[in-house]
Design a protein around this motif. Structure first.
Motif, PDB file in Angstrom:
ATOM      1  N   ASN A   1       0.825  -1.210   0.000  1.00  0.00           N
ATOM      2  CA  ASN A   1       0.000   0.000   0.000  1.00  0.00           C
ATOM      3  C   ASN A   1       0.858   1.259   0.000  1.00  0.00           C
ATOM      4  OD1 ASN A   1      -2.326  -1.521   0.079  1.00  0.00           O
ATOM      5  ND2 ASN A   1      -2.617  -1.307   2.271  1.00  0.00           N
ATOM      6  N   ALA A   2       1.937   1.237   0.777  1.00  0.00           N
ATOM      7  CA  ALA A   2       2.788   2.424   0.904  1.00  0.00           C
ATOM      8  C   ALA A   2       3.452   2.784  -0.424  1.00  0.00           C
ATOM      9  CB  ALA A   2       3.838   2.212   1.988  1.00  0.00           C
ATOM     10  N   ARG A   3       3.863   1.782  -1.195  1.00  0.00           N
ATOM     11  CA  ARG A   3       4.525   2.063  -2.478  1.00  0.00           C
ATOM     12  C   ARG A   3       3.583   2.716  -3.483  1.00  0.00           C
ATOM     13  NH1 ARG A   3       7.116  -3.203  -2.103  1.00  0.00           N
ATOM     14  NH2 ARG A   3       5.515  -3.950  -3.513  1.00  0.00           N
ATOM     15  N   LYS A   4       2.281   2.509  -3.323  1.00  0.00           N
ATOM     16  CA  LYS A   4       1.294   3.090  -4.245  1.00  0.00           C
ATOM     17  C   LYS A   4       0.925   4.525  -3.876  1.00  0.00           C
ATOM     18  CE  LYS A   4      -0.829  -1.383  -5.131  1.00  0.00           C
ATOM     19  NZ  LYS A   4      -2.035  -2.207  -4.929  1.00  0.00           N
ATOM     20  N   ALA A   5       1.289   4.951  -2.685  1.00  0.00           N
ATOM     21  CA  ALA A   5       0.873   6.274  -2.198  1.00  0.00           C
ATOM     22  C   ALA A   5       1.733   7.384  -2.788  1.00  0.00           C
ATOM     23  CB  ALA A   5       0.937   6.316  -0.677  1.00  0.00           C
ATOM     24  N   ASN A   6       1.086   8.498  -3.086  1.00  0.00           N
ATOM     25  CA  ASN A   6       1.769   9.683  -3.612  1.00  0.00           C
ATOM     26  C   ASN A   6       1.890  10.791  -2.576  1.00  0.00           C
ATOM     27  OD1 ASN A   6       1.931   8.627  -6.302  1.00  0.00           O
ATOM     28  ND2 ASN A   6      -0.239   9.075  -6.518  1.00  0.00           N
ATOM     29  N   TYR A   7       1.042  10.738  -1.546  1.00  0.00           N
ATOM     30  CA  TYR A   7       0.995  11.826  -0.566  1.00  0.00           C
ATOM     31  C   TYR A   7       1.099  11.296   0.860  1.00  0.00           C
ATOM     32  CZ  TYR A   7      -0.780  14.482  -4.527  1.00  0.00           C
ATOM     33  OH  TYR A   7      -0.929  15.073  -5.758  1.00  0.00           O
ATOM     34  N   LEU A   8       1.640  12.145   1.708  1.00  0.00           N
ATOM     35  CA  LEU A   8       1.711  11.906   3.148  1.00  0.00           C
ATOM     36  C   LEU A   8       0.965  13.035   3.838  1.00  0.00           C
ATOM     37  CD1 LEU A   8       2.973  10.678   5.795  1.00  0.00           C
ATOM     38  CD2 LEU A   8       4.869  12.278   5.425  1.00  0.00           C
ATOM     39  N   VAL A   9       0.111  12.678   4.777  1.00  0.00           N
ATOM     40  CA  VAL A   9      -0.539  13.673   5.628  1.00  0.00           C
ATOM     41  C   VAL A   9      -0.178  13.318   7.065  1.00  0.00           C
ATOM     42  CG1 VAL A   9      -2.735  14.615   6.467  1.00  0.00           C
ATOM     43  CG2 VAL A   9      -2.440  14.124   4.025  1.00  0.00           C
ATOM     44  N   CYS A  10       0.327  14.302   7.800  1.00  0.00           N
ATOM     45  CA  CYS A  10       0.660  14.088   9.211  1.00  0.00           C
ATOM     46  C   CYS A  10      -0.375  14.768  10.087  1.00  0.00           C
ATOM     47  CB  CYS A  10       2.042  14.650   9.535  1.00  0.00           C
ATOM     48  SG  CYS A  10       3.373  13.763   8.706  1.00  0.00           S
ATOM     49  N   ALA A  11      -0.869  14.010  11.064  1.00  0.00           N
ATOM     50  CA  ALA A  11      -1.826  14.535  12.045  1.00  0.00           C
ATOM     51  C   ALA A  11      -1.143  14.531  13.407  1.00  0.00           C
ATOM     52  CB  ALA A  11      -3.089  13.683  12.070  1.00  0.00           C
ATOM     53  N   ARG A  12      -1.450  15.524  14.222  1.00  0.00           N
ATOM     54  CA  ARG A  12      -0.804  15.722  15.518  1.00  0.00           C
ATOM     55  C   ARG A  12      -1.290  14.737  16.569  1.00  0.00           C
ATOM     56  NH1 ARG A  12       3.117  16.447  16.377  1.00  0.00           N
ATOM     57  NH2 ARG A  12       3.315  18.450  15.360  1.00  0.00           N
ATOM     58  N   ASN A  13      -0.319  14.030  17.164  1.00  0.00           N
ATOM     59  CA  ASN A  13      -0.581  13.213  18.341  1.00  0.00           C
ATOM     60  C   ASN A  13       0.039  13.971  19.516  1.00  0.00           C
ATOM     61  OD1 ASN A  13      -0.769  11.424  20.427  1.00  0.00           O
ATOM     62  ND2 ASN A  13       0.158   9.702  19.335  1.00  0.00           N
ATOM     63  N   ALA A  14      -0.746  14.751  20.196  1.00  0.00           N
ATOM     64  CA  ALA A  14      -0.246  15.564  21.307  1.00  0.00           C
ATOM     65  C   ALA A  14       0.044  14.721  22.546  1.00  0.00           C
ATOM     66  CB  ALA A  14      -1.250  16.664  21.644  1.00  0.00           C
ATOM     67  N   ASN A  15      -0.367  13.444  22.532  1.00  0.00           N
ATOM     68  CA  ASN A  15      -0.136  12.552  23.671  1.00  0.00           C
ATOM     69  C   ASN A  15       0.919  11.512  23.349  1.00  0.00           C
ATOM     70  OD1 ASN A  15      -2.350  13.847  24.879  1.00  0.00           O
ATOM     71  ND2 ASN A  15      -3.757  12.431  23.899  1.00  0.00           N
ATOM     72  N   GLY A  16       1.727  11.772  22.336  1.00  0.00           N
ATOM     73  CA  GLY A  16       2.619  10.753  21.808  1.00  0.00           C
ATOM     74  C   GLY A  16       3.918  10.554  22.535  1.00  0.00           C
ATOM     75  N   GLU A  17       4.841   9.976  21.794  1.00  0.00           N
ATOM     76  CA  GLU A  17       6.143   9.543  22.279  1.00  0.00           C
ATOM     77  C   GLU A  17       6.935  10.670  22.939  1.00  0.00           C
ATOM     78  OE1 GLU A  17       9.963   7.469  20.114  1.00  0.00           O
ATOM     79  OE2 GLU A  17       8.030   7.453  19.120  1.00  0.00           O
ATOM     80  N   ALA A  18       7.465  10.380  24.116  1.00  0.00           N
ATOM     81  CA  ALA A  18       8.284  11.355  24.837  1.00  0.00           C
ATOM     82  C   ALA A  18       9.576  11.610  24.073  1.00  0.00           C
ATOM     83  CB  ALA A  18       8.593  10.842  26.233  1.00  0.00           C
ATOM     84  N   GLY A  19      10.127  12.801  24.252  1.00  0.00           N
ATOM     85  CA  GLY A  19      11.392  13.129  23.619  1.00  0.00           C
ATOM     86  C   GLY A  19      11.258  13.864  22.305  1.00  0.00           C
ATOM     87  N   HIS A  20      10.042  14.010  21.830  1.00  0.00           N
ATOM     88  CA  HIS A  20       9.830  14.747  20.586  1.00  0.00           C
ATOM     89  C   HIS A  20       9.142  16.057  20.916  1.00  0.00           C
ATOM     90  CE1 HIS A  20      11.232  11.519  18.124  1.00  0.00           C
ATOM     91  NE2 HIS A  20      10.453  10.683  18.785  1.00  0.00           N
ATOM     92  N   GLY A  21       9.623  17.104  20.252  1.00  0.00           N
ATOM     93  CA  GLY A  21       9.050  18.417  20.491  1.00  0.00           C
ATOM     94  C   GLY A  21       7.655  18.501  19.941  1.00  0.00           C
ATOM     95  N   PRO A  22       6.661  18.611  20.812  1.00  0.00           N
ATOM     96  CA  PRO A  22       5.293  18.690  20.290  1.00  0.00           C
ATOM     97  C   PRO A  22       5.093  19.986  19.515  1.00  0.00           C
ATOM     98  CG  PRO A  22       5.314  19.180  22.628  1.00  0.00           C
ATOM     99  CD  PRO A  22       6.720  18.776  22.252  1.00  0.00           C
ATOM    100  N   GLY A  23       4.311  19.895  18.483  1.00  0.00           N
ATOM    101  CA  GLY A  23       4.017  21.089  17.708  1.00  0.00           C
ATOM    102  C   GLY A  23       2.882  21.866  18.343  1.00  0.00           C
ATOM    103  N   PRO A  24       2.609  23.031  17.808  1.00  0.00           N
ATOM    104  CA  PRO A  24       1.555  23.873  18.366  1.00  0.00           C
ATOM    105  C   PRO A  24       0.148  23.471  17.935  1.00  0.00           C
ATOM    106  CG  PRO A  24       2.564  24.964  16.497  1.00  0.00           C
ATOM    107  CD  PRO A  24       3.342  23.681  16.723  1.00  0.00           C
ATOM    108  N   GLU A  25       0.056  22.479  17.059  1.00  0.00           N
ATOM    109  CA  GLU A  25      -1.245  22.093  16.513  1.00  0.00           C
ATOM    110  C   GLU A  25      -2.101  21.395  17.563  1.00  0.00           C
ATOM    111  OE1 GLU A  25       2.084  22.121  13.757  1.00  0.00           O
ATOM    112  OE2 GLU A  25       1.672  20.647  15.316  1.00  0.00           O
ATOM    113  N   ALA A  26      -3.391  21.498  17.372  1.00  0.00           N
ATOM    114  CA  ALA A  26      -4.337  20.808  18.257  1.00  0.00           C
ATOM    115  C   ALA A  26      -4.263  19.303  18.027  1.00  0.00           C
ATOM    116  CB  ALA A  26      -5.754  21.308  17.993  1.00  0.00           C
TER     117      ALA A  26
END
Length: 161
Positions: free
Chosen positions: A31-56
């Motif tokens: 499936n990944a090889r067929k994809a042309n686009y990436l969309v990233c959505a904010r996980n504000a409760n995610g993995e420690a050590g990563h700078g959270p973005g300002p997005e909701a």
């Protein structure tokens, strides 16, 4: 047919651009090889050590043009989804796909028009050239042929990027 990979990430826009894509994902490579686009959505409760973005939490914040897949930086069996261009987006409550942090869909289903955004080049590492010894291919072909009970000459390996 799905043309888009959506990731639910705790990494900031800056981290994604610096590394050249969104990474450390377990992917369905077909499936990944067929994809042309990436969309990233904010996980504000995610993995420690990563700078959270300002997005909701759950909002879509990045649209990228996929340039390839590469091995992740820290975990075996995980991948980076490389992008060559990106656009910042603001799509509230985009993530509605449950617990698995990777989802395959279409931009149309997400309501995102790729012609209506301001594309920018990724200045980080948009590609990761892989140096692979021909011996690796010979070994792989031998293993495949043995498993299938066929001659090595009947095995061809194709790499798509």
């Amino acid at each position: 047919m799905a043309d888009t990979i959506v990731t639910f990430t705790s990494r900031s826009l800056e981290e994604i651009l610096e590394s050249g894509g969104s990474q450390e994902w377990v992917l369905n490579r077909k499936n990944a090889r067929k994809a042309n686009y990436l969309v990233c959505a904010r996980n504000a409760n995610g993995e420690a050590g990563h700078g959270p973005g300002p997005e909701a939490h759950k909002s879509g914040f990045l649209l990228g043009k996929i340039s390839g897949l590469g091995p992740g930086d820290t975990k075996p069996g995980r991948y980076i989804i490389l992008i060559s261009e990106y656009a910042e987006i603001d799509e509230p409550d985009l993530w509605v796909f449950g617990r698995n942090p990777v989802h395959y869909t279409t931009l149309e289903e997400l309501g995102i028009d790729p012609d209506a955004v301001d594309w920018q080049p990724v200045a980080g590492k948009p590609t990761r050239p892989q140096k692979v010894s021909a011996n690796v291919f010979d070994t792989a072909k031998e293993l495949i042929a043995k498993q299938l009970g066929i001659g090595v000459d009947a095995v061809e390996i194709t790499i798509r990027t």
